[in-house]
Design a protein around this motif. Structure first.
Motif, PDB file in Angstrom:
ATOM      1  N   ALA A   1       0.639  -1.531   0.150  1.00  0.00           N
ATOM      2  CA  ALA A   1       0.199  -0.172   0.363  1.00  0.00           C
ATOM      3  C   ALA A   1       0.823   1.143   0.284  1.00  0.00           C
ATOM      4  CB  ALA A   1      -0.983  -0.170   1.562  1.00  0.00           C
ATOM      5  N   PRO A   2       0.497   2.611  -0.101  1.00  0.00           N
ATOM      6  CA  PRO A   2       1.157   3.924  -1.077  1.00  0.00           C
ATOM      7  C   PRO A   2       1.023   4.805   0.341  1.00  0.00           C
ATOM      8  CG  PRO A   2      -0.646   3.231  -2.841  1.00  0.00           C
ATOM      9  CD  PRO A   2      -0.672   2.281  -1.363  1.00  0.00           C
ATOM     10  N   TYR A   3       1.698   5.596   0.572  1.00  0.00           N
ATOM     11  CA  TYR A   3       0.740   6.604   2.105  1.00  0.00           C
ATOM     12  C   TYR A   3       2.073   7.917   1.187  1.00  0.00           C
ATOM     13  CZ  TYR A   3       4.639   4.930   5.069  1.00  0.00           C
ATOM     14  OH  TYR A   3       6.157   4.974   5.563  1.00  0.00           O
ATOM     15  N   LEU A   4       1.413   9.272   1.545  1.00  0.00           N
ATOM     16  CA  LEU A   4       1.948   9.785   1.862  1.00  0.00           C
ATOM     17  C   LEU A   4       2.225  10.657   2.783  1.00  0.00           C
ATOM     18  CD1 LEU A   4      -0.230  11.905  -1.539  1.00  0.00           C
ATOM     19  CD2 LEU A   4       2.432  10.249  -1.551  1.00  0.00           C
ATOM     20  N   TYR A   5       3.201  11.897   2.742  1.00  0.00           N
ATOM     21  CA  TYR A   5       3.406  12.377   3.576  1.00  0.00           C
ATOM     22  C   TYR A   5       4.436  13.727   3.753  1.00  0.00           C
ATOM     23  CZ  TYR A   5       4.941  14.088   8.722  1.00  0.00           C
ATOM     24  OH  TYR A   5       4.864  14.448   9.716  1.00  0.00           O
ATOM     25  N   ASN A   6       3.480  15.032   3.724  1.00  0.00           N
ATOM     26  CA  ASN A   6       3.776  15.864   4.210  1.00  0.00           C
ATOM     27  C   ASN A   6       4.420  16.527   5.618  1.00  0.00           C
ATOM     28  OD1 ASN A   6       4.041  19.144   3.787  1.00  0.00           O
ATOM     29  ND2 ASN A   6       2.388  18.860   2.081  1.00  0.00           N
ATOM     30  N   ALA A   7       5.397  17.040   5.686  1.00  0.00           N
ATOM     31  CA  ALA A   7       6.226  16.543   7.155  1.00  0.00           C
ATOM     32  C   ALA A   7       5.853  18.441   7.183  1.00  0.00           C
ATOM     33  CB  ALA A   7       8.008  17.025   6.719  1.00  0.00           C
ATOM     34  N   GLN A   8       6.790  19.216   6.294  1.00  0.00           N
ATOM     35  CA  GLN A   8       5.971  20.889   6.626  1.00  0.00           C
ATOM     36  C   GLN A   8       4.324  20.973   7.421  1.00  0.00           C
ATOM     37  OE1 GLN A   8       6.397  23.394   3.137  1.00  0.00           O
ATOM     38  NE2 GLN A   8       6.455  25.463   4.975  1.00  0.00           N
ATOM     39  N   GLU A   9       3.103  20.567   6.559  1.00  0.00           N
ATOM     40  CA  GLU A   9       2.093  20.336   6.723  1.00  0.00           C
ATOM     41  C   GLU A   9       1.495  19.448   8.075  1.00  0.00           C
ATOM     42  OE1 GLU A   9      -0.786  21.897   4.130  1.00  0.00           O
ATOM     43  OE2 GLU A   9       0.354  22.230   2.801  1.00  0.00           O
ATOM     44  N   LYS A  10       2.434  18.266   8.549  1.00  0.00           N
ATOM     45  CA  LYS A  10       2.272  17.598   9.181  1.00  0.00           C
ATOM     46  C   LYS A  10       1.314  16.784   9.158  1.00  0.00           C
ATOM     47  CE  LYS A  10       4.859  19.000  13.077  1.00  0.00           C
ATOM     48  NZ  LYS A  10       5.561  18.200  13.240  1.00  0.00           N
ATOM     49  N   LEU A  11       1.053  16.117   7.923  1.00  0.00           N
ATOM     50  CA  LEU A  11      -0.457  15.425   6.918  1.00  0.00           C
ATOM     51  C   LEU A  11       0.223  14.359   6.453  1.00  0.00           C
ATOM     52  CD1 LEU A  11      -2.048  18.528   4.659  1.00  0.00           C
ATOM     53  CD2 LEU A  11      -2.712  17.868   7.082  1.00  0.00           C
ATOM     54  N   PHE A  12      -0.492  13.534   6.754  1.00  0.00           N
ATOM     55  CA  PHE A  12      -0.467  11.612   6.362  1.00  0.00           C
ATOM     56  C   PHE A  12      -1.097  11.975   5.583  1.00  0.00           C
ATOM     57  CE2 PHE A  12      -1.378   7.408   6.807  1.00  0.00           C
ATOM     58  CZ  PHE A  12      -0.041   6.600   6.629  1.00  0.00           C
ATOM     59  N   VAL A  13      -1.721  10.636   4.561  1.00  0.00           N
ATOM     60  CA  VAL A  13      -3.094  11.247   3.566  1.00  0.00           C
ATOM     61  C   VAL A  13      -2.736   8.835   3.057  1.00  0.00           C
ATOM     62  CG1 VAL A  13      -3.505  11.162   1.109  1.00  0.00           C
ATOM     63  CG2 VAL A  13      -2.102  12.904   2.226  1.00  0.00           C
TER      64      VAL A  13
END
Length: 376
Positions: A308-320
């Protein structure tokens, strides 16, 4: 003359031998590709309906004891779906009841014989009027909590059995009856009398997504193919659970997510995976590319264990958490390898018309052949 008579037989034997060679196939995979649709009628022209076997209208609801449509536009959508069958004779069109938050009175209505009978008869009338092929029940959920505040109780489990039995009696053998089932353990354990129900229905649509849902306080994969050391719920877990009960694999349809779930306030540990969080929003696959891109701070990761894939935005602390072409291809190959009934997805209007997730399913269906060792 005897030699000439043997030529057709000899030619047939040669073709049969070739068909057994690795990589050769005379036929394509014939599993179901089932699309839930909650868009508008015009959107249907954008998608390759030829790659779909079942198109499910979402959603009808209960009005009293009867199945009803909410507004005139719903009838237009269904009419459009049915019209597509003229170009795609293989296509089946189903009505659907409920959806998340759409089955508030299901528990009390289906608790009585009179309620179940009236509902079944209303479905038959609607199906005859609209020329559809069957009904998909999306009661979320019998016997366990769904939307907070909606009534439920242990008796729902038995009443769901009685409901599908009444539908089969009223609609007859030719109508398709299916239902959407939670892909998580509590539903599998408590909501359905599986052996009794599966005798009456054509297939079950396993919602093997939202396994980490909008009420979660910790990130994870909402639609993984396999369980991990940190997350037991998965597509494979649901399939193997039902197989152990003796359910025919050909009646099991797994789910793909044509949308992502986004969580906020997520620490950077493990790129945000399995961390404390708060659900923020959902987003359709067609919106991924202008929204969830590297230039906006999103880094892509692949969990080899979960597939499974996922994304992480370190600056905005968002996980997808989401499905993409890679994970959908693997799920579709899993359908072939495990000899399942098919793959379904929520929902078609969230896809890209070109190079989307439906195309990924179609590509696998057309070309994938499992090695003999993968067949279960």
């Amino acid at each position: 003359m005897m030699f000439l008579k043997r030529i057709p037989l000899l030619f047939s034997l040669i073709l049969s031998s070739i068909a057994l060679l690795p990589g050769f196939s005379q036929t394509t995979n014939n599993f179901n590709v089932i699309a839930y649709f909650a868009g508008n009628a015009a959107q249907l022209d954008s998608f390759k309906v030829a790659n779909i076997t079942h198109l499910i209208y979402c959603f009808g609801h209960l009005q009293g004891n009867s199945f009803t449509l909410g507004k005139p536009a719903d009838t237009l959508i269904i009419n459009k779906m049915v019209a597509l069958k003229r170009q795609q004779p293989h296509l089946k069109v189903l009505l659907s009841l409920g959806g998340w938050g759409g089955c508030e009175t299901c528990s009390p209505v289906f608790s009585t014989h009179a309620g179940r009978l009236a509902f079944a008869e209303s479905v038959k009338v609607m199906q005859t009027r609209l020329h559809t092929d069957g009904i998909d029940l999306d009661w979320e959920y019998p016997a366990i909590e769904g939307l907070p505040g909606h009534p439920y109780g242990p008796a729902d489990r038995k009443n769901f059995t009685l409901l599908v039995q009444q539908l089969r009696k009223t609609l007859g053998k030719e109508s398709i009856i299916s239902f959407a089932a939670g892909g998580f353990t509590e539903f599998l354990d408590k909501s359905v009398e599986w052996k009794k129900v599966m005798k009456e229905v054509d297939f079950v649509n396993l919602m093997t997504y939202d396994l980490v849902n909008g009420y979660a306080t910790k990130t994870g994969h909402h639609t993984p193919l396999y369980a991990t050391s940190q997350q037991a719920e998965s597509t494979d877990h649901a399939v193997q659970y039902l197989r152990k009960l003796g359910i025919d694999s050909r009646q099991l349809v797994i789910g793909g997510a044509f949308y992502a779930r986004v969580f906020e306030n997520v620490a950077s540990t493990n790129q945000g995976l399995y961390q404390s969080a708060k659900f923020k929003s959902g987003i359709g696959y067609k919106q991924f590319f202008p929204t969830l891109t590297p230039d906006k701070g999103y880094a892509y990761y692949w969990d080899e264990e979960a597939k499974a894939p996922y994304l992480y935005n370190a600056q905005e602390k968002l996980f997808v958490t989401f499905d993409d072409r890679r994970s959908i291809e693997l799920k579709t190959k899993y359908v072939v390898d495990q000899q399942l009934g098919g793959i379904m997805f929520w929902q078609l209007a969230d896809d890209l018309p070109e190079e989307g997730l439906l195309d990924a399913i179609a590509d696998v269906k057309k070309s994938y052949r499992p090695a003999a060792s993968t067949i279960k």
